[in-house]
Write a protein that holds these residues in place. Structure first.
Motif: not given
Length: 522
Positions: A156-167, A169-174
């Motif tokens: 759930t974390i790797s396929t939902l939360i992590d991709p959801m907050f991706k800005v 390549k290699g960046e996220q909003s959190m």
């Protein structure tokens, strides 16, 4: 007033997220504008109170029908924010200094030379995990993820939360800071061996009151004790916060072997080989007096002298196994009957005596009922989960913890001051809390701090052993196990530190509308 909208409340507040495993993912918001957009995409996937209720009712129905075969594959998500996290999102803040200043300021003790105003509690700063300390950077929020297995949660974390907050390549909003994970132990016990989660308050407008009638126990409470803006919530909060709840997260390490050895040190018969069987009965009784319930849950106020449950082995889990073998085909029925009797909340204390349950017992200090008439406004919904391995008999016999284990404590309330803070600071940590029983304890001193979670300043602890205090150690009023309880009890025993706070934070769990209409808006 109208009942709260269960579609608008996050499900861990009520009725709680269904789980066997749980992970708390702590994060820091790095790109607020992008985070708001990503959060908007997550909101429809959050588990609401209505969702969680249906999931739990389905499980109960399958159990009753005998069609539940193994664990149901499931996953659920909630989200909460610290005061700094809400500020990062530009939300109108709370006029609540306890929440705004955070748990570190509220619960830690000052080091030499530090400003006492910035450290207003009794936690030893050295005991806190560095991830919870402000020097490690602010914690802005936490995702609560539950599931049937570690693998489900990781997915759930790797396929939902992590991709959801991706800005990009290699960046996220959190930024994920760290995680803590727990697992429900067999028979819903905590590490000391007691069934946990009993005595949850019945909430008007959420619980079915027809199924929760009690003649002598705690009465249903207004939903405003738990939900901001609910019935009889007298707090002054922003309009967007309605139907949300303040979430307290706190990691408590439990020193199980040390606690067992301390209990054993108070049983004189253990020194005599010909009295071992009798000593084990007294050991169970003594430790249950410290807790206020027997290990399977039966309250001492109803069964003060003897555990009403059949005991074939002192170890609760072994005992259950032996009972299941003895009862055979009738086991499930008998266990259900036993659970209904043990988990009763239909009782109150007698404020003028401790003939059954000691004034100093953990559940009486933290849940005083008739002892303290304002008690209902201080109630919380507790949602904790154990972490760490079970204590092996060899480790327990050695008297020294070889592995870390404990409780990831979570509570929900409309006021941290009325809820968690009052229970920990004003009741558990004070000798006379929640009401002074000096007269009933012989006239010299009160009943003592809570023997499980009560605290003294770090200066009192032994410099080499974190589980004991320097002499003289604090004492609690606990009736002599070998004698009938007198009307005025003068028997005091020294205690140690069996539960060590390792840090935490104060969060706010918003409603769905609060997320959509305020926190996700640009």
């Amino acid at each position: 007033m109208a009942a709260p909208n269960k579609k608008n409340i996050q499900g861990d507040i009520w009725p709680r997220l269904p789980k066997k495993y749980e992970t708390f993912v702590f994060f820091r918001i790095t790109k607020p504008a992008e985070f708001k957009k990503h959060l908007a995409g997550l909101v429809p996937l959050l588990t609401t109170a209505e969702d969680a209720f249906k999931m739990r009712e389905n499980i109960y129905k399958m159990k009753a029908e005998g069609t539940l075969k193994g664990l149901i594959k499931l996953s659920a998500i909630n989200v909460a924010f610290s005061a700094k996290g809400l500020a990062k999102l530009g939300a109108e803040g709370f006029k609540d200094d306890v929440f705004n200043n955070g748990m570190y300021q509220d619960m830690t003790y000052p080091l030499p030379g530090e400003d006492p105003k910035l450290h207003q509690g009794l936690d030893d700063q050295h005991d806190w995990y560095h991830q919870f300390k402000p020097t490690n950077g602010a914690i802005h929020g936490v995702f609560t993820v539950t599931g049937d297995s570690d693998q489900t949660i990781d997915k759930t974390i790797s396929t939902l939360i992590d991709p959801m907050f991706k800005v990009g390549k290699g960046e996220q909003s959190m930024q994920r800071i760290f995680s803590q994970s727990g697992k429900v132990l067999e028979d819903d016990r905590e590490h000391f061996g007691w069934v946990d989660g009993i005595s949850q308050p019945v909430v008007m407008g959420l619980d079915d009151l027809a199924k929760k009638t009690m003649k002598n126990g705690m009465k249903p409470i207004p939903n405003g004790v738990i939900l901001v803006g609910g019935d009889e919530d007298d707090g002054s909060h922003p309009a967007w916060a309605k139907d949300g709840s303040f979430m307290v997260f706190r990691t408590y390490e439990q020193k199980v072997p040390e606690f067992v050895m301390w209990c054993a040190s108070n049983i004189k018969k253990l020194a005599h080989k010909d009295k071992q069987a009798e000593a084990l009965v007294e050991l169970r009784k003594f430790s249950s007096r410290v807790m206020g319930r027997w290990p399977d849950g039966a309250p001492l106020e109803l069964d003060g002298d003897k555990d009403p449950n059949e005991t074939l082995d002192p170890d609760p889990l072994k005992n259950n196994q032996l009972l299941r073998e003895k009862w055979g085909d009738e086991a499930d029925k008998k266990f259900k009957e036993r659970e209904e009797k043990n988990h009763t909340d239909d009782f109150n204390y007698h404020p003028d005596d401790q003939l059954r349950c000691p004034y100093a017992s953990h559940i009486r200090k933290c849940g005083p009922r008739n002892d303290h008439p304002p008690h209902p406004k201080h109630l919380m919904l507790r949602r904790g989960i154990p972490y760490g391995p079970l204590t092996h008999p060899d480790e327990k016999a050695g008297g020294v913890s070889q592995h870390e284990r404990g409780l990831l404590f979570v509570s929900y309330q409309s006021s941290i001051t009325n809820g968690f803070r009052t229970v920990q600071k004003d009741w558990a940590n004070t000798e006379n809390g929640p009401n002074d029983r000096t007269k009933q304890c012989g006239g010299a001193q009160g009943q003592g701090i809570d023997p499980i979670i009560g605290q003294l300043p770090p200066d009192y602890r032994d410099k080499e052993d974190p589980t004991i205090y320097e002499h003289p150690a604090p004492v609690v009023n606990m009736p002599d196990i070998e004698k009938p309880v007198p009307d005025v009890n003068k028997h005091f025993i020294p205690i140690g530190r069996w539960v060590i706070p390792r840090g935490g934070e104060y969060f706010f769990t918003p409603s769905i509308s609060g997320l959509q209409d305020t926190l996700c808006k640009a």
